[in-house]
Design an enzyme around this catalytic site. Structure first.
Site, PDB file in Angstrom:
ATOM      1  N   LYS A   1       0.844  -1.206   0.000  1.00 26.33           N
ATOM      2  CA  LYS A   1       0.000   0.000   0.000  1.00 26.33           C
ATOM      3  C   LYS A   1       0.880   1.257   0.000  1.00 26.33           C
ATOM      4  CE  LYS A   1      -3.844  -2.334   2.221  1.00 26.33           C
ATOM      5  NZ  LYS A   1      -4.473  -2.758   3.475  1.00 26.33           N
TER       6      LYS A   1
ATOM      7  N   ASP B   1     -10.794   3.502   4.239  1.00 21.15           N
ATOM      8  CA  ASP B   1     -11.218   2.101   4.208  1.00 21.15           C
ATOM      9  C   ASP B   1     -12.749   1.993   4.203  1.00 21.15           C
ATOM     10  OD1 ASP B   1      -9.354   0.103   3.960  1.00 21.15           O
ATOM     11  OD2 ASP B   1      -8.799   0.074   6.082  1.00 21.15           O
TER      12      ASP B   1
ATOM     13  N   GLN C   1      -4.142  -1.102   9.640  1.00 18.83           N
ATOM     14  CA  GLN C   1      -4.133  -2.466   9.114  1.00 18.83           C
ATOM     15  C   GLN C   1      -4.730  -3.439  10.134  1.00 18.83           C
ATOM     16  OE1 GLN C   1      -3.136  -3.338   5.907  1.00 18.83           O
ATOM     17  NE2 GLN C   1      -3.946  -5.345   6.441  1.00 18.83           N
TER      18      GLN C   1
END
Ligand SMILES: NC(=O)c1ccc[n+]([C@@H]2O[C@H](COP(=O)([O-])OP(=O)(O)OC[C@H]3O[C@@H](n4cnc5c(N)ncnc54)[C@H](OP(=O)(O)O)[C@@H]3O)[C@@H](O)[C@H]2O)c1
Length: 299
Positions: free
Chosen positions: A53, A120, A97
């Site tokens: 990422k 997200d 994460q």
């Protein structure tokens, strides 16, 4: 034989567009979009995801920061870091994460991220916006958002009159996927582990999305002829034919059977997988554009 939907190529197109629009944003005097990725602990799979990422963010021309915290980090220290990132004008997207170590409540952590920086799309505000159809300002979770782009490539943006079956009801994939299909005017059914006669239900679907986490569970004879099949699953299974101890990736759909019946199908790997990271970049650019008072880019 079905058309194979090339998620790698579509993902690259999305990233190329993000890179171009980022250059334009910066040329107009705004700061580069900033993405902060936070990882707690040393889970090897998470480290690989986070590294890719951060790399992709740099490739897009973003200001990319990674916070790697030890596994024993306290929940309050993590909340403090997120508070600082929320207040930092150079940061437009915050990604924590998952999974987090067991002593940290991930549900609570996600709700501490500012909804405007929740790239997200897991914050209740963004979940609520998607659920109520406020798609202009919602951040949509990256995997279903990417799956939807692949469906649009085959079926266009308006899915009126089509029936969709989403197998899986997770908050990360199944539910947001169903909401996106509903917003595009599909008639949507969500199936899960308690659904009866899943095969018969799947056979009614013009658009069949599998997000289950069970290798090759959806068989070729579950697919309606001509259907668009989106396989979200990523499962690693033993592959003795490649040598002892070797493995390979398969989806939740039995590809060889489904390919013969479907109109279009995503492969695994190379289907939905590459779209997830591309949509994270698109969401971060969207956040930066909105923060700069510019229109939200469309993908
Ligand atoms: N491509 C990507 O970037 C990406 C991103 C995220 C996830 N994934 C993959 O997508 C898959 C799903 O992920 P997830 O996070 O949504 O998984 P999850 O949270 O484990 O949810 C799985 C869903 O499948 C349902 N299910 C399980 N067994 C079933 C069965 N026999 N029949 C019907 N439904 C069944 C479960 O039903 P219940 O709710 O009734 O238990 C649940 O709703 C996994 O393979 C994951 O690795 C890929």
């Amino acid at each position: 034989m079905a058309e194979i939907i090339d998620g790698k190529a579509v993902g690259e197109e999305v990233v190329a567009k993000v890179r171009k629009l980022t250059a334009e944003l910066v040329a107009s005097g705004s700061a580069a979009p900033g993405l902060a990725v936070v990882i707690v602990g040393e889970d090897p799979a998470s480290q690989v995801y986070v590294a890719s990422k951060s790399k992709k963010a740099k490739e897009c021309g973003f200001h990319s920061v990674q916070h790697t915290l030890p596994a024993e980090t306290s929940e309050s220290d993590l909340v403090e870091l997120i508070g600082n990132l929320n207040a930092d004008p150079k940061i437009n997207g915050i990604l924590v994460q998952l999974p987090l170590p067991a002593h940290i409540d991930s549900g609570r952590i996600i709700q501490t991220i500012s909804p405007e920086k929740d790239v997200d799309g897991f914050h209740f505000i963004n979940v609520g916006k998607l659920g109520t159809g406020e798609l202009d300002t919602a951040f949509v979770p990256c995997t279903p958002a990417g799956s939807m782009l692949l469906i649009e490539r085959v079926r266009g943006k308006d899915l009126s009159g089509l029936s969709a079956v989403v197998v899986g009801r997770s908050n990360i994939v199944g539910k947001p996927m169903a909401n996106l299909l509903l917003a595009a005017n599909c008639t949507v059914t969500i199936a899960h582990s308690r659904t009866r006669d899943l095969a018969a239900l799947a056979r009614t679907a013009d658009i069949l999305v599998a997000a289950v986490g069970r290798p090759e569970m959806v068989k070729g004879d579950w697919v309606k002829p001509g259907a668009t099949v989106v396989d979200v699953g990523i499962n690693r299974i033993p592959a003795p034919e490649k040598g002892e101890g070797k493995t390979r990736l398969v989806g939740d759909v039995e590809f060889t059977g489904a390919e013969k019946v479907a109109g279009a199908i995503t492969p695994v790997p190379g289907g939905v997988g590459p779209m997830t990271i591309a949509m994270l970049m698109a969401n971060t650019l969207a956040s930066a554009s909105l923060a700069a008072g510019r229109p939200r880019p469309e993908f």
